[in-house]
Design an enzyme around this catalytic site. Structure first.
Site, PDB file in Angstrom:
ATOM      1  N   GLY A 209      11.257  -3.943  -0.240  1.00 22.13           N
ATOM      2  CA  GLY A 209      10.004  -3.521  -0.894  1.00 22.13           C
ATOM      3  C   GLY A 209       8.908  -3.325   0.127  1.00 22.13           C
ATOM      4  O   GLY A 209       9.177  -3.231   1.330  1.00 22.13           O
ATOM      5  N   ASN A 210       7.682  -3.222  -0.325  1.00 19.29           N
ATOM      6  CA  ASN A 210       6.545  -3.158   0.596  1.00 19.29           C
ATOM      7  C   ASN A 210       5.342  -3.852  -0.033  1.00 19.29           C
ATOM      8  O   ASN A 210       5.408  -4.291  -1.177  1.00 19.29           O
ATOM      9  CB  ASN A 210       6.244  -1.704   0.993  1.00 19.29           C
ATOM     10  CG  ASN A 210       5.869  -0.861  -0.198  1.00 19.29           C
ATOM     11  OD1 ASN A 210       4.885  -1.128  -0.876  1.00 19.29           O
ATOM     12  ND2 ASN A 210       6.677   0.157  -0.493  1.00 19.29           N
TER      13      ASN A 210
END
Ligand code: CTP
Length: 401
Positions: A209-210
């Site tokens: 993810g980020n």
């Protein structure tokens, strides 16, 4: 909500429908508006100032001098305070006074000194409403720029049945909300927005993810809806909630899901704003079972995701398309490259080198870059940046016409 934060001055005159104004005030307060009430002496026979001051959370104004301390009520100040006035119920007598400018009480003096929009909800008995004088007065008031909320049909206080009943409080609210929306920048436009990160599954429990919080995209969705747009927000996983009416949220997890959701809606949208931090790569395979720990290194093969914005640019017909760029070096040059490659109308550039800009903050500092010009904005709240972006879109859409 369009009424949120608006200053509404409710003017009550002496008709039986005055008792319903308690509900109207309640509706305005629930819509987060600031409400002050002024009433004629005659209106006090039908509803008490105490009810209206309690519900509006403000003193009620009725005369130039009021209370034991004989305080002076400034009608000019009250008129200037209001974003709009809503006169309900408006009796035949008040309509006539408004037409002739007969300023014999505080209510009329305030009406005459206000320069904001005035909504009028007439209420009277059947024959009074049908009288040619009333018709003429209503037409004259319209020609002065006032907005009439038509009376409704039904049983009247006299027992007669027909037109003349004040519009129900919820209908007054609805009428005003719709009327205010008509003047908004994005009225009638369908705006599609992506926001937040995407999560790319590695196995049933892990993902890539980020740090995107989704705040920028959500703020844009709210600003677009506040400006009258019908909004579809395609959101990656975030902790954010949408309060605004007029925003349809579709939750997705992966870049692939976001791509499919956008392509489904893209054809029918007028504006597409790609604010999501979409993963550029995703695992080539998702392990069916949780990957067990073994050895010192683990290799995960990644493949490129579909570039949603690139595809939107390719399929562009009537759509106005906006992208984002988060850069750390050669910012403007890189952003301009993306603008051209993805066939965008403009690109919003944030530089990670600017303090207060980027992912998890509540603020942002952006440049809006188009082929024609680069506009640099100061550090602002994401809500204010969202408003700048929506204003720029509206400006360019108007120029296109
Ligand atoms: N975007 C997208 N789909 C992707 C990747 C990005 O729609 N698969 C959109 C983002 O929402 C953003 C813009 O494209 O509006 C960002 O452009 P991009 O070239 O992808 O920037 P980066 O991902 O930062 O690329 P690079 O690492 O090459 O700078």
């Amino acid at each position: 909500m369009i009424l949120s934060g608006k200053n509404i001055l409710v003017g009550v005159t002496g008709g039986i429908a005055a008792y319903k104004i308690t509900y109207l005030v309640r509706h305005f307060i629930k819509a987060n508006a600031n409400v002050k009430v002024m009433m004629t002496k005659e209106a006090k026979d039908f509803v008490t100032p105490l009810s209206l001051s309690t519900l509006s959370k403000n003193p009620v104004f009725s005369d130039f001098v009021e209370g034991e301390d004989e305080l002076w009520n400034n009608h000019v100040e009250l008129g200037k305070w209001a974003d709009f006035i809503c006169i309900a119920p408006a009796t035949a007598n008040t309509l006539a006074k408004m037409v002739s400018g007969h300023s014999d009480n505080f209510f009329m003096a305030t009406y005459l000194s206000a320069d904001c929009p005035v909504y009028i909800a007439p209420a009277m008995d059947l024959d009074m409403y049908q009288h040619p004088t009333t018709h003429q007065n209503i037409e004259k008031l319209k020609s002065y720029g006032n907005i009439i909320i038509p009376a409704e049909s039904g049983e009247l206080a006299s027992g007669l049945v027909g037109e003349g009943r004040m519009a129900e409080p919820e209908n007054i609210l609805d009428f005003i909300e719709k009327d205010l929306k008509k003047n908004l920048m994005l009225n009638g436009k369908k705006v599609l927005i992506t926001a937040g990160p995407t999560y790319e599954a590695i196995d049933p429990v892990r993902f890539i993810g980020n740090h995107s919080s989704g705040k920028m995209g959500y703020a844009i969705a709210e600003a677009a809806a506040k400006n009258g747009a019908e909004v579809i927000l395609i959101s990656g996983p975030t902790a954010l909630k949408i309060e605004e009416k007029g925003i349809k949220v579709q939750n997705v997890v992966s870049a692939e899901e976001m791509y499919n959701a956008v392509m489904q809606e893209y054809k029918n949208c007028d504006v597409f704003i790609s604010a999501a931090a979409v993963a550029d790569y995703t695992p080539t395979e998702i392990a069916e079972e949780k990957i067990k720990k073994s050895g010192n290194n683990l290799q995960i093969n990644l493949k490129k995701t579909k570039d949603i914005l690139l595809e939107a640019g390719k399929r562009k017909q009537h759509q106005f398309v906006v992208g984002f760029a988060l850069e750390t070096e050669n910012e403007e040059e890189n952003a301009l490259g993306k603008l051209r490659k993805k066939n965008l109308n403009f690109i919003v550039l944030n530089s990670l080198r600017d303090k207060g800009a980027g992912f998890a903050t509540d603020t942002n500092k952006v440049k809006i870059i188009s082929e024609k010009e680069t506009q640099t904005f100061n550090l602002k709240s994401k809500t204010a940046v969202a408003q700048d972006i929506i204003a720029e879109i509206s400006k360019q859409l108007t120029l296109e016409k």
